[in-house]
Design a protein around this motif. Structure first.
Motif, PDB file in Angstrom:
ATOM      1  N   SER A  84       6.456   4.400  30.868  1.00  0.00           N
ATOM      2  CA  SER A  84       7.177   5.131  29.824  1.00  0.00           C
ATOM      3  C   SER A  84       7.382   4.209  28.627  1.00  0.00           C
ATOM      4  O   SER A  84       7.429   2.982  28.770  1.00  0.00           O
ATOM      5  N   ARG A  85       7.507   4.822  27.458  1.00  0.00           N
ATOM      6  CA  ARG A  85       7.784   4.059  26.240  1.00  0.00           C
ATOM      7  C   ARG A  85       8.547   4.949  25.263  1.00  0.00           C
ATOM      8  O   ARG A  85       8.153   6.091  25.019  1.00  0.00           O
ATOM      9  N   THR A  86       9.628   4.415  24.717  1.00  0.00           N
ATOM     10  CA  THR A  86      10.426   5.103  23.702  1.00  0.00           C
ATOM     11  C   THR A  86      10.494   4.225  22.460  1.00  0.00           C
ATOM     12  O   THR A  86      10.777   3.030  22.554  1.00  0.00           O
ATOM     13  N   ASN A  87      10.214   4.818  21.293  1.00  0.00           N
ATOM     14  CA  ASN A  87      10.141   4.061  20.041  1.00  0.00           C
ATOM     15  C   ASN A  87      11.035   4.666  18.973  1.00  0.00           C
ATOM     16  O   ASN A  87      11.177   5.894  18.888  1.00  0.00           O
ATOM     17  N   VAL A  88      11.610   3.804  18.154  1.00  0.00           N
ATOM     18  CA  VAL A  88      12.356   4.217  16.965  1.00  0.00           C
ATOM     19  C   VAL A  88      11.813   3.390  15.800  1.00  0.00           C
ATOM     20  O   VAL A  88      11.716   2.160  15.900  1.00  0.00           O
ATOM     21  N   GLN A  89      11.448   4.054  14.698  1.00  0.00           N
ATOM     22  CA  GLN A  89      10.859   3.362  13.552  1.00  0.00           C
ATOM     23  C   GLN A  89      11.529   3.780  12.248  1.00  0.00           C
ATOM     24  O   GLN A  89      11.887   4.953  12.065  1.00  0.00           O
ATOM     25  N   LEU A  90      11.700   2.812  11.348  1.00  0.00           N
ATOM     26  CA  LEU A  90      12.262   3.053  10.028  1.00  0.00           C
ATOM     27  C   LEU A  90      11.361   2.405   8.996  1.00  0.00           C
ATOM     28  O   LEU A  90      11.022   1.224   9.111  1.00  0.00           O
ATOM     29  N   GLY A  91      10.960   3.170   7.992  1.00  0.00           N
ATOM     30  CA  GLY A  91      10.134   2.652   6.902  1.00  0.00           C
ATOM     31  C   GLY A  91      10.777   2.925   5.562  1.00  0.00           C
ATOM     32  O   GLY A  91      11.309   4.019   5.328  1.00  0.00           O
ATOM     33  N   VAL A  92      10.741   1.927   4.683  1.00  0.00           N
ATOM     34  CA  VAL A  92      11.343   2.058   3.355  1.00  0.00           C
ATOM     35  C   VAL A  92      10.363   1.534   2.320  1.00  0.00           C
ATOM     36  O   VAL A  92       9.804   0.437   2.477  1.00  0.00           O
ATOM     37  N   ILE A  93      10.129   2.312   1.269  1.00  0.00           N
ATOM     38  CA  ILE A  93       9.321   1.871   0.140  1.00  0.00           C
ATOM     39  C   ILE A  93      10.179   1.964  -1.117  1.00  0.00           C
ATOM     40  O   ILE A  93      10.703   3.036  -1.442  1.00  0.00           O
ATOM     41  N   GLN A  94      10.353   0.849  -1.789  1.00  0.00           N
ATOM     42  CA  GLN A  94      11.168   0.811  -3.001  1.00  0.00           C
ATOM     43  C   GLN A  94      10.331   0.310  -4.174  1.00  0.00           C
ATOM     44  O   GLN A  94       9.748  -0.769  -4.111  1.00  0.00           O
ATOM     45  N   LYS A  95      10.266   1.130  -5.213  1.00  0.00           N
ATOM     46  CA  LYS A  95       9.597   0.725  -6.442  1.00  0.00           C
ATOM     47  C   LYS A  95      10.609  -0.050  -7.272  1.00  0.00           C
ATOM     48  O   LYS A  95      11.589   0.507  -7.770  1.00  0.00           O
ATOM     49  N   ILE A  96      10.403  -1.364  -7.401  1.00  0.00           N
ATOM     50  CA  ILE A  96      11.361  -2.195  -8.131  1.00  0.00           C
ATOM     51  C   ILE A  96      11.252  -1.951  -9.620  1.00  0.00           C
ATOM     52  O   ILE A  96      12.251  -1.773 -10.322  1.00  0.00           O
ATOM     53  N   ASN A  97      10.038  -1.943 -10.119  1.00  0.00           N
ATOM     54  CA  ASN A  97       9.758  -1.578 -11.507  1.00  0.00           C
ATOM     55  C   ASN A  97       8.335  -1.065 -11.561  1.00  0.00           C
ATOM     56  O   ASN A  97       7.709  -0.831 -10.518  1.00  0.00           O
ATOM     57  N   ALA A  98       7.812  -0.916 -12.772  1.00  0.00           N
ATOM     58  CA  ALA A  98       6.492  -0.317 -12.928  1.00  0.00           C
ATOM     59  C   ALA A  98       5.386  -1.147 -12.292  1.00  0.00           C
ATOM     60  O   ALA A  98       4.311  -0.628 -11.987  1.00  0.00           O
ATOM     61  N   SER A  99       5.630  -2.435 -12.075  1.00  0.00           N
ATOM     62  CA  SER A  99       4.558  -3.307 -11.592  1.00  0.00           C
ATOM     63  C   SER A  99       4.836  -3.929 -10.230  1.00  0.00           C
ATOM     64  O   SER A  99       3.999  -4.674  -9.721  1.00  0.00           O
ATOM     65  N   SER A 100       5.966  -3.655  -9.612  1.00  0.00           N
ATOM     66  CA  SER A 100       6.269  -4.309  -8.346  1.00  0.00           C
ATOM     67  C   SER A 100       6.973  -3.357  -7.382  1.00  0.00           C
ATOM     68  O   SER A 100       7.657  -2.416  -7.800  1.00  0.00           O
ATOM     69  N   SER A 101       6.782  -3.617  -6.081  1.00  0.00           N
ATOM     70  CA  SER A 101       7.372  -2.762  -5.045  1.00  0.00           C
ATOM     71  C   SER A 101       7.697  -3.595  -3.822  1.00  0.00           C
ATOM     72  O   SER A 101       7.164  -4.696  -3.622  1.00  0.00           O
ATOM     73  N   LEU A 102       8.572  -3.047  -2.985  1.00  0.00           N
ATOM     74  CA  LEU A 102       8.965  -3.688  -1.737  1.00  0.00           C
ATOM     75  C   LEU A 102       8.842  -2.656  -0.625  1.00  0.00           C
ATOM     76  O   LEU A 102       9.428  -1.578  -0.702  1.00  0.00           O
ATOM     77  N   LYS A 103       8.066  -2.998   0.399  1.00  0.00           N
ATOM     78  CA  LYS A 103       7.836  -2.095   1.526  1.00  0.00           C
ATOM     79  C   LYS A 103       8.324  -2.771   2.796  1.00  0.00           C
ATOM     80  O   LYS A 103       7.955  -3.903   3.084  1.00  0.00           O
ATOM     81  N   SER A 104       9.158  -2.071   3.570  1.00  0.00           N
ATOM     82  CA  SER A 104       9.714  -2.637   4.796  1.00  0.00           C
ATOM     83  C   SER A 104       9.535  -1.658   5.949  1.00  0.00           C
ATOM     84  O   SER A 104       9.671  -0.442   5.777  1.00  0.00           O
ATOM     85  N   ASP A 105       9.216  -2.208   7.121  1.00  0.00           N
ATOM     86  CA  ASP A 105       9.092  -1.422   8.342  1.00  0.00           C
ATOM     87  C   ASP A 105       9.845  -2.121   9.467  1.00  0.00           C
ATOM     88  O   ASP A 105       9.675  -3.328   9.679  1.00  0.00           O
ATOM     89  N   PHE A 106      10.648  -1.356  10.190  1.00  0.00           N
ATOM     90  CA  PHE A 106      11.408  -1.900  11.309  1.00  0.00           C
ATOM     91  C   PHE A 106      11.209  -0.993  12.523  1.00  0.00           C
ATOM     92  O   PHE A 106      11.011   0.222  12.379  1.00  0.00           O
TER      93      PHE A 106
END
Length: 755
Positions: A350-372
């Motif tokens: 058996s396997r149980t998973n929980v996932q959270l993903g966030v994408i943040q556009k900091i400005n027109a030229s940069s972004s931050l992507k996180s996965d937990f």
């Protein structure tokens, strides 16, 4: 008096004008300063944005930015870009006028004419995603086979992780290919049944939207086990329609699958899917295989610059297995090809998973992507490979088991800088961790799944991987240079519960992995590339920290190079080809089946991959690939240096037809050539050529599909091992091929209702 009347009249006109403007927002005119992105929120350059009914248009820059002036509420804009579905958007909300609002396009992976060959990365995933889209696959096993050159084989009842083959590797269950789902690793390090064990059955194919893969150790975002390659599966943000599917087939095959759209609006989507499978399969001893999968996902655009996704899934399965059987038992008629020597094999997991993903556009030229992610896993497997070799009375059955918790995450920062016209620099930096808390990982000798004769291993493992990477990509006209560096530190901790004294052991090692990719977009239809990089696969904690370990090298490296091309010969014919080389510093494998260490020394592999995709008409799709590899041990003399079970020639392909009236059909093949089963090539594992067939009829609200496996009823062996074993009535052991038979002719029918 005249002046007073004039002023009064002028005032009334101002009031009237103000009232009209106040009562009607449709009179306002704005400019849209937006960004056109793909589904991963990455900017798309060269997209055309047109105002409907107006000659005005704008072309996005290298960051995906555009400006369109004089746009009113109620207007429509039209966005198009090669390789993506065209999109009409009604400007019916002030939200579209927010600066840097993202206009997302969906990749068009159903027509080869729309596939873009050149760009700032190698275009090797198109065929796999076209295959995925044209006729959705129906099992997790089929999902894996969409990666060109990746072969799978099942040898323990359908519930055990598949055996994998890629680029001259018998990867066992995942030692040299890293699998992930939305960034969450599938592979299990220091697993009870073998290093890198990748049970993919918790993934439902109905929720997979896209496949990204890399052959070789060149992807800086992938670390442990990514030597022969890596594959990341991305799930859908929304279901096209809710559905219920019923499936029935031979060997008591029954399956029900459902997907429900829970939420769907401009900013948010949510859905839930579930399936239940039960089958006895084609063996004499019924497998009584049962599996249940549940999956749910929410995606929300909380602001123009902030996107979040949350998913949760759980899966459970149980089964009986007939295991690998010896050639001699079939030859003398004591059992059939589908019989068994020990039919008490099997297991549950058996396997149980929980996932959270966030994408943040900091400005027109940069972004931050996180996965937990967090994952909770249990495993129990009973096997018998040698029958009565070690214990002539009770037999040699073993029980492998563990309980595991995995916690991890990664954040990645990306910044694009336009240095000048046709010159763009992209910086990427990422860091993350993975922590495996493994309890009661053990190996025991058992009889009939009940009686424990001997506890061979039992312990607790804590394994931590901390990593970081940087990458710089420079695009100058038709050239792209990507230089990257990754660092991994792996810490092992093992507490052997069989020790009479509490004396846990630990070990920590680090590696640095440089990567280099050079692309040349020779023409609009030809891309040439050179890749070079270093990867690694970790070893099992119990091996490294045992009192009789044979090496202290915890993270043996793999050095790889690829020279390849992607060439669109015509708008409907795509060619992929690569020459490759991979040197493994140490093939040091923990054999979980026996609880022993088996060092294999250094090795080298070289070969080529060739693929053709042809779509002469929208309704006709043809695909084929051929893979050759030459795998040899460096540490052994010539003639004694074959790597057992390493594939030499493999190929797969299909012909797919989708007619306008709703009829569709596919005939596919897979071929694996003969290969050495031992080091001197004196024993051969036989190859096979098998065909499958699918035919169906689709209307707006339902689909009926018939699936036929092994249409010519070929006798083939899915897995083969050279094993020394002894049967109950034998005085002496025999070393020969033991095999699991491949699927015979079988068919099943699926009816799917959509609403």
């Amino acid at each position: 008096m005249k002046n007073i009347d004039s002023l009064a009249f002028s005032g009334s006109r101002l009031v009237l004008l103000f009232s009209i403007l106040l009562l009607s927002n449709w009179g306002f005119s704005h400019g849209i300063n937006g960004i056109v992105t793909d589904q991963q929120s990455q900017g798309i350059s060269g997209a055309k944005v047109t105002l409907k009914g107006n000659p005005k248009f704008s072309i996005t820059n290298g960051l995906g930015e555009f400006v369109l002036t004089d746009v009113h509420l109620g207007d429509s804009i039209f966005i198009e870009s090669q390789g993506f579905q065209k999109r009409f958007i009604l400007i019916d909300n002030e939200i579209y006028f927010e600066k840097n609002f993202q206009f997302q396009l969906v990749e068009n992976s159903t027509e080869l004419s729309e596939v873009k060959v050149t760009g700032n990365k190698t275009q090797l995933t198109q065929s796999a995603n076209i295959n995925l889209t044209l006729q959705p696959v129906r099992s997790a096993q089929e999902l894996l086979t969409l990666v060109p050159g990746l072969f799978v084989a099942q040898h323990a009842g359908g519930g055990k992780a598949e055996q994998l083959f890629l680029r001259g590797f018998d990867i066992d269950h995942g030692t040299d290919v890293a699998l992930s789902l939305d960034g969450m690793p599938v592979n299990m390090v220091s697993h009870a049944h073998g290093q890198g064990y990748a049970d993919f059955h918790f993934v439902m194919p109905e929720v997979v939207d896209k496949i990204n893969f890399e052959k070789g150790p060149y992807d800086v975002t992938k670390g442990d086990l990514a030597t022969a390659g890596s594959v990341d599966f991305q799930t859908k943000e929304q279901l096209a329609k809710s559905f219920v599917a019923l499936e029935y087939g031979m060997f008591q095959h029954k399956k029900i699958t459902a997907g429900i759209k829970v939420l769907e609006n401009q900013r948010s989507n949510a859905y839930f899917t579930a399936d239940y499978l039960q089958t006895d399969n084609f063996f004499v001893s019924p497998q009584d295989f049962k599996r249940i999968n549940l999956y749910g996902k929410y995606t929300g655009v909380l602001s123009p610059n902030f996107k979040v996704s949350f998913s949760a899934s759980t899966f459970q399965s149980s089964w009986n297995a007939s295991g690998q059987i010896p050639d001699r038992a079939v030859a003398d008629g004591s059992i059939s090809r589908f019989g068994s020597i020990d039919n008490t094999e099997g297991g549950n997991t058996s396997r149980t998973n929980v996932q959270l993903g966030v994408i943040q556009k900091i400005n027109a030229s940069s972004s931050l992507k996180s996965d937990f992610y967090a994952s909770f896993y249990d495993f129990s497997l009973f096997s018998n490979f040698t029958f009565f070799l070690e214990d002539s009375i009770n037999g040699d059955q073993i029980h492998q088991y563990e309980s595991r918790k995995i916690y991890g995450g990664k954040s990645e920062y990306k910044k694009l800088i336009t240095l000048k016209e046709n010159t763009i620099f992209t910086f990427t930096g990422g860091a993350g961790f993975r922590y495996d808390d493994i309890n009661n990982i053990g190996l025991a000798k058992t009889t009939g799944r009940i009686f424990v004769r001997d506890q061979v291993q039992l312990g607790n493992i804590n394994q931590t991987n901390i990593f970081g990477y940087v990458s710089g990509k420079l695009e100058i006209n038709r050239f792209v240079l990507n230089i990257a560096l990754r660092g991994d530190n792996v810490n092992y901790y093992y507490n052997n519960l069989k020790d009479s004294v509490y004396q846990p052991k630990s070990l920590s090692q680090a590696v640095f992995l440089p990567k280099l990719t050079l692309l040349f977009n020779a023409t609009d239809n030809v891309q040439l590339y050179l890749k070079s990089g270093i990867g690694y696969h970790s070893n099992d904690a119990r091996v490294l920290l045992s009192s009789d370990n044979l090496t202290k090298k915890a993270l043996p490296l793999a050095y790889g190079s690829d020279l390849g091309a992607t060439w669109k010969l015509t708008k409907n014919l795509l060619f992929n080809g690569a020459l490759w080389y991979l040197f493994s510093e140490q093939e040091f494998v923990y054999v979980g089946d026996a609880g022993i260490v088996e060092p294999s020394g250094q090795s080298q592999r070289l070969g080529f991959d060739v693929g053709l995709t042809f779509q002469p008409y929208k309704w006709l799709f043809l695909y084929s690939n051929l893979n050759y590899s030459h795998a040899r041990s460096v540490s052994e003399p010539k003639g004694q240096n074959f790597i057992p079970l390493a594939p030499t020639f493999t190929s797969d392909g299909k012909v797919q037809l989708n007619f306008k009236k709703g009829i569709f059909t596919t005939i596919s093949y897979r071929y694996m050539g003969h290969r050495a089963a031992n080091e001197d090539n004196s024993v051969i594992a036989k190859g096979y050529f098998v065909n499958d067939f699918t035919v169906g009829y689709q209307r707006k609200s339902f689909v009926v599909t018939a699936i036929v496996n092994n249409i010519f009823n070929v006798k083939w062996n899915e897995t083969q091992f050279l094993t020394e074993s002894r049967l109950k009535d034998e005085a002496q052991p025999v070393s020969e091929i033991h095999f699991t038979p491949g699927t015979p002719f079988s068919c099943r029918l699926q009816v799917k209702f959509m609403f």
